[in-house]
Design a protein around this motif. Sequence first.
Motif, mmCIF file in Angstrom:
data_model
loop_
_atom_site.group_PDB
_atom_site.id
_atom_site.type_symbol
_atom_site.label_atom_id
_atom_site.label_comp_id
_atom_site.label_asym_id
_atom_site.label_seq_id
_atom_site.Cartn_x
_atom_site.Cartn_y
_atom_site.Cartn_z
ATOM 1 N N ARG A 1 0.816 -1.215 0.000
ATOM 2 C CA ARG A 1 0.000 0.000 0.000
ATOM 3 C C ARG A 1 0.848 1.262 0.000
ATOM 4 O O ARG A 1 0.400 2.314 -0.420
ATOM 5 N N SER A 2 2.060 1.158 0.517
ATOM 6 C CA SER A 2 2.932 2.327 0.635
ATOM 7 C C SER A 2 4.366 1.931 0.312
ATOM 8 O O SER A 2 4.724 0.757 0.369
ATOM 9 N N ASP B 1 2.222 6.797 -1.607
ATOM 10 C CA ASP B 1 0.999 6.012 -1.449
ATOM 11 C C ASP B 1 0.819 5.212 -2.729
ATOM 12 O O ASP B 1 0.570 5.777 -3.794
#
Length: 168
Positions: free
Chosen positions: A109-110, A150
């Motif tokens: 996700r990151s 992100d």
Amino acid sequence: MTTTHPTTARSPRPDLVVTDAPAAAALALVSDALDRFNVERSGVDDRRPLAVLVREPGTHRVLGGLTGRTSLGLFFVDLFFLPPELRGNGLGGEILRRAEEEARARGCRSAVLYTISFQAPGFYRKHGWTTLGEVPCDPPGTSRVFLTKDLTAPRGREAVVQRPAGQL
């Protein structure tokens, strides 16, 4: 009446060794032990290396590239290097894009990394990374720049902001 307490037998305190040349086996032991701890605590066993290598056509000799790892939903960029003659033509951006795509495919996700102020913070910002903070280092006036991205944010044409009709 005198009470005696059993003496607790203690193991000798482990030796501490400071070195600039740790054995590969020692590094692997520390890394693997921490990974096992993380898996036991999180229930997630997804740590994997990730590399995008630039190879010379024909000889397949590695000229540069990006190395990192994915773990617990995060993509860590550890190292990124291109020789000067391969810079400035979009290759670096393509390497970064491919690494991010693979990280997304792995469920990240990151992403996080650090660079040095004289290296490439502008390059990463150009590709959608944002600064988390900076820590001064040597030489004076230089800093480590910590960045994140992100990986769930829309990309490319998907990222175009939709405006109501009549607004520019």
